[in-house]
Scaffold this active site. Sequence first.
Site, mmCIF file in Angstrom:
data_model
loop_
_atom_site.group_PDB
_atom_site.id
_atom_site.type_symbol
_atom_site.label_atom_id
_atom_site.label_comp_id
_atom_site.label_asym_id
_atom_site.label_seq_id
_atom_site.Cartn_x
_atom_site.Cartn_y
_atom_site.Cartn_z
ATOM 1 N N ARG A 1 42.998 31.128 120.211
ATOM 2 C CA ARG A 1 44.299 30.614 121.027
ATOM 3 C C ARG A 1 43.791 30.355 122.436
ATOM 4 N NH1 ARG A 1 45.135 35.656 118.525
ATOM 5 N NH2 ARG A 1 47.058 36.048 117.018
ATOM 6 N N LYS B 1 45.605 39.334 120.687
ATOM 7 C CA LYS B 1 46.746 40.037 120.950
ATOM 8 C C LYS B 1 46.667 41.465 120.528
ATOM 9 C CE LYS B 1 50.125 36.067 120.155
ATOM 10 N NZ LYS B 1 51.149 35.595 119.514
ATOM 11 N N HIS C 1 47.901 24.596 120.494
ATOM 12 C CA HIS C 1 48.235 25.273 119.300
ATOM 13 C C HIS C 1 48.216 24.358 118.143
ATOM 14 C CE1 HIS C 1 50.352 28.374 116.729
ATOM 15 N NE2 HIS C 1 50.985 27.187 116.216
ATOM 16 N N ARG D 1 44.608 24.856 116.827
ATOM 17 C CA ARG D 1 44.431 25.983 116.053
ATOM 18 C C ARG D 1 44.988 25.810 114.777
ATOM 19 N NH1 ARG D 1 44.433 31.542 116.373
ATOM 20 N NH2 ARG D 1 46.008 33.047 115.784
ATOM 21 N N HIS E 1 45.129 37.212 112.946
ATOM 22 C CA HIS E 1 46.434 37.601 112.696
ATOM 23 C C HIS E 1 46.530 38.919 112.166
ATOM 24 C CE1 HIS E 1 47.815 33.078 111.653
ATOM 25 N NE2 HIS E 1 48.048 33.496 112.942
ATOM 26 N N TYR F 1 50.344 28.208 107.418
ATOM 27 C CA TYR F 1 49.299 26.995 107.281
ATOM 28 C C TYR F 1 49.330 26.399 106.199
ATOM 29 C CZ TYR F 1 48.549 28.768 112.126
ATOM 30 O OH TYR F 1 48.587 29.260 113.313
#
Length: 296
Positions: free
Chosen positions: A146, A170, A240, A243, A266, A275
Amino acid sequence: MSIDSFISYLSLERNYSSHTVLAYEKDILDFKEFAALQFNLTDIDEANYSLIRSWIIKLVESGISNRSINRKVASLKAYYRFLLGTERLSVNPLAKHKALKTPKRIEIPFSEREMEEVLGKVVYEGTFEGKRDKLIIELLYATGIRRAELINLRIKDVDLDGGTFKVLGKRNKERIIPLLGSLKRSIFDYMAERESLETIQDPAFVFLTTKGNKIYESLVYRVINRYFSEVSTKVKRSPHILRHTFATHLLNKGADLNAVKELLGHSSLASTQVYTHNSIAELKKVHLSAHPRNKK
């Protein structure tokens, strides 16, 4: 004040980027202003769902998209979850709220040709800035990290000898990502150029401005937009999308979905599955061109 505590929590404990924290704060303060003006309620900790629903209706009538409204409501919902967790609230007024319907948004990744051109044909200046910009693009594409993870990448977390680096994602979740041989060489060249800077204000971080400060979000966006405008006519050219391109290209080449999930950081497979539509399109193309029955 509860809102100040929540903002500190997002920044210090959840490690959210400054851009994300500001977005949360703005959404909550917008609701606070609405509650004060329309219902004379100065403490939004006391708001009920009926009041919140009135706010949502006002947003809809103002012509704001359902996607933007859902984001604003999500900010408010997170705030009330925080109050529950800190026992300042016993019931979340948004607990049973259902998000507004939104059209599915398909983001188009860069093609392999576009990636080859931006990394192989575009001319980057042989300066610190030129080598930094190319490495930013190469690192985002080669690893799928990211934008915030790239900005906060520290020198101590890069192991060139071992061919890996560590990122803090995250929810403060760490993950180890392998480095391609070509990427290792690019990092080595950039770091040698980095040492030529007259002053370094933030020595712990890999990516710096020409003044020696840690890079920032809009700089990364400008780098991506500037160089990809030379090779791509796509409307959206952002970190993004790189990514997204990383994940799509891996899946198109047969990478395991779970492996891509781990590389992207994730928490659930569902996040990675968005995706796969491009991968399926690639499979259809191969299937149609190769299957004998398609010629009948």
